[in-house]
Design an enzyme around this catalytic site. Structure first.
Site, mmCIF file in Angstrom:
data_model
loop_
_atom_site.group_PDB
_atom_site.id
_atom_site.type_symbol
_atom_site.label_atom_id
_atom_site.label_comp_id
_atom_site.label_asym_id
_atom_site.label_seq_id
_atom_site.Cartn_x
_atom_site.Cartn_y
_atom_site.Cartn_z
ATOM 1 N N GLY A 18 -14.912 19.028 47.536
ATOM 2 C CA GLY A 18 -14.382 18.429 46.439
ATOM 3 C C GLY A 18 -13.254 17.508 46.841
ATOM 4 N NE ARG A 79 -18.218 20.687 46.616
ATOM 5 C CZ ARG A 79 -17.720 20.258 45.378
ATOM 6 N NH1 ARG A 79 -18.579 19.889 44.285
ATOM 7 N NH2 ARG A 79 -16.458 20.484 45.143
ATOM 8 N N GLY A 109 -11.785 22.226 51.888
ATOM 9 C CA GLY A 109 -11.584 23.545 51.302
ATOM 10 C C GLY A 109 -12.293 24.731 52.263
ATOM 11 C CG ASP A 110 -12.448 28.258 51.307
ATOM 12 O OD1 ASP A 110 -13.220 27.777 50.574
ATOM 13 O OD2 ASP A 110 -11.953 29.659 50.490
ATOM 14 C CB THR A 133 -9.304 22.558 46.984
ATOM 15 O OG1 THR A 133 -9.566 22.994 45.743
ATOM 16 C CG2 THR A 133 -8.588 23.800 47.488
ATOM 17 C CB ILE A 134 -7.311 20.440 42.346
ATOM 18 C CG1 ILE A 134 -8.489 20.654 41.655
ATOM 19 C CG2 ILE A 134 -7.209 18.923 42.474
ATOM 20 C CD1 ILE A 134 -8.847 20.016 40.132
ATOM 21 C CG ASP A 135 -10.379 24.667 42.576
ATOM 22 O OD1 ASP A 135 -9.962 23.821 41.690
ATOM 23 O OD2 ASP A 135 -11.460 24.961 43.043
ATOM 24 C CG ASP A 137 -9.591 28.236 45.394
ATOM 25 O OD1 ASP A 137 -9.275 27.414 46.268
ATOM 26 O OD2 ASP A 137 -10.846 28.399 45.021
ATOM 27 N NE ARG A 162 4.482 19.570 24.217
ATOM 28 C CZ ARG A 162 4.879 21.172 23.925
ATOM 29 N NH1 ARG A 162 5.164 21.422 22.813
ATOM 30 N NH2 ARG A 162 4.556 21.873 24.944
ATOM 31 C CG MET A 177 -11.603 21.239 36.681
ATOM 32 S SD MET A 177 -11.892 19.971 37.962
ATOM 33 C CE MET A 177 -13.433 19.251 37.261
ATOM 34 N NE ARG A 179 -14.871 25.437 43.586
ATOM 35 C CZ ARG A 179 -16.166 24.804 43.349
ATOM 36 N NH1 ARG A 179 -17.184 25.323 42.431
ATOM 37 N NH2 ARG A 179 -16.427 23.552 43.948
ATOM 38 C CD GLU A 230 -13.633 25.223 36.461
ATOM 39 O OE1 GLU A 230 -13.835 24.384 36.041
ATOM 40 O OE2 GLU A 230 -13.111 25.062 37.634
ATOM 41 N NE ARG A 260 -12.766 16.610 42.473
ATOM 42 C CZ ARG A 260 -13.932 17.206 42.216
ATOM 43 N NH1 ARG A 260 -14.131 18.350 41.570
ATOM 44 N NH2 ARG A 260 -14.894 16.543 42.554
HETATM 45 O O1 F6P Z 1 -12.748 22.819 43.548
HETATM 46 C C1 F6P Z 1 -12.537 21.585 42.904
HETATM 47 C C2 F6P Z 1 -13.147 21.584 41.753
HETATM 48 O O2 F6P Z 1 -12.590 20.567 40.905
HETATM 49 C C3 F6P Z 1 -13.257 22.739 40.631
HETATM 50 O O3 F6P Z 1 -11.945 22.741 40.023
HETATM 51 C C4 F6P Z 1 -14.325 22.444 39.839
HETATM 52 O O4 F6P Z 1 -14.631 23.850 39.272
HETATM 53 C C5 F6P Z 1 -15.303 21.981 40.654
HETATM 54 O O5 F6P Z 1 -14.790 21.648 41.984
HETATM 55 C C6 F6P Z 1 -16.232 20.694 40.109
HETATM 56 O O6 F6P Z 1 -17.134 20.417 40.967
HETATM 57 P P1 F6P Z 1 -17.861 19.137 40.926
HETATM 58 O O7 F6P Z 1 -17.181 18.025 41.133
HETATM 59 O O8 F6P Z 1 -19.004 19.538 41.869
HETATM 60 O O9 F6P Z 1 -18.467 18.996 39.247
#
Ligand code: F6P
Length: 327
Positions: A18, A79, A109-110, A133-135, A137, A162, A177, A179, A230, A260
């Site tokens: 991502g 990916r 990412g990992d 990664t924005i997550d 994690d 708001r 987002m 995950r 999410e 993102r």
């Molecule tokens: O891992 C980054 C992320 O943006 C998650 O927050 C989200 O669930 C996922 O990727 C979305 O993936 P895609 O861009 O494949 O829809």
């Protein structure tokens, strides 16, 4: 200590998985710093797919000079499932060999680090990973590139919501987002003074949330904001519940991929620089298959096995701060 590389040493830089703001500044910084140490930087287009296809070119100033302010990844990402098959990894190795490239920097990412770890096991090509990664994690690091830019994007969106929420006295639920990780939702809930926050890390109690929100309404609160990660799968249900239980007009905004994008913040640019310098330094020092981590304010290297074997845990202090918004 600065380790000067033999002039011929070539390092390929790539982004994978991502996209995240901060990837472009990290590519630029890694290439610049590699050059400074006497290495020749190469760039892989389209992530793991590009390694397989041989889309690998020397880094040019024309490309590098237009990166620092750009979101996403200008190199492109993928990916790639094919990389998990030996025959395609062998093809990737032959592509690197034909160009004389012996080292890799991967920004991702990992999942991407795991793929290169397998590549290292097969062909002994050392790599350094930069977490992006924005997550937020990835275990072993407190920070991943892209998080600050995503948080600012969410903050700006919630501030806009708001305005309309207050104009109509509505209840708004905003889904972020991340995950299975609630980091983006928790920080955003605190930064925007949300009334509710639901994340996978915290058990919620709708009865007590309802009692608390009714009290707020009785005290004059005109509109309500809920932030939902999410990973809870609760966006629609919470929106319906807010309408039914509180008798308010309610709406759901799923922020989605807006989070993102965007020009990397100053923090992401500076962190990209520091991650990149640490990655190149450690590759030069002969540390193979490790990931740059930022823990308790210091940069270090963590083995990919340690990262893969440890389940990511959200900061307990942050989780505690948010408990009151889940009940
Ligand atoms: O891992 C980054 C992320 O943006 C998650 O927050 C989200 O669930 C996922 O990727 C979305 O993936 P895609 O861009 O494949 O829809």
């Amino acid at each position: 200590m600065v380790h000067l590389a033999p002039l011929s040493e070539k390092v390929a830089i790539m982004t994978s998985g991502g996209d995240a703001a901060g990837m472009n500044p990290a590519v630029k910084s890694a290439a610049d710093y590699a050059r400074k140490l006497g290495m020749q930087p190469y760039l892989v287009k389209w992530g793991l797919r590009g390694l397989i296809e041989g889309w690998i070119e020397p880094a040019t100033d024309e490309f590098l000079s237009d990166l620092i302010h750009r979101g996403g990844t200008a190199l492109g990402s993928s990916r790639s499932k094919r990389f998990f098959e030996y025959e395609f990894r062998k093809q990737a190795f032959e592509n690197l060999q034909s160009l004389g490239i012996g080292k890799l920097v991967i920004i991702g990412g990992d999942g991407s680090f795991g793929a290169l770890n397998q590549f290292y096991a097969d062909f002994k090509v050392p790599f350094a990973g930069i977490p992006a990664t924005i997550d937020n994690d990835i275990s072993g690091t407190d920070y991943c590139l892209g998080v600050d830019t995503a948080l600012n994007m969410i903050r700006s969106s919630v501030d806009s919501i708001r305005d309309t929420a207050s104009s109509f006295s509505r209840a708004f639920v905003i889904e972020t987002m991340g995950r299975d990780c609630g980091y983006l939702a928790m920080i955003s809930a605190l930064a925007t003074d949300a009334d509710v926050c639901l994340v996978p890390e915290i058990e919620y109690d709708l009865d007590s949330i309802g009692a608390r929100l009714k009290e707020k309404r009785a005290e004059g609160k005109k509109y309500l904001l809920g932030i939902v990660a999410e990973g809870t799968g609760m966006g629609e249900a919470l929106t319906r519940w807010m309408g039914d239980a509180l008798g308010m007009d309610s709406r759901l905004t799923v922020l989605g991929h807006v989070q993102r994008g965007g020009s990397p913040t100053v923090y992401d640019r500076i962190m990209a620089f520091k991650f990149a310098v640490t990655a190149i330094d450690n590759l030069q020092a002969g540390e193979p298959n490790k990931v740059v981590t930022f823990k308790d304010g210091a940069f270090g290297m963590t083995s990919i096995n340690e990262i893969a074997d440890t389940k990511h845990q959200s900061d307990p202090g942050l989780v505690n701060l948010c408990r009151g918004l889940s009940r």
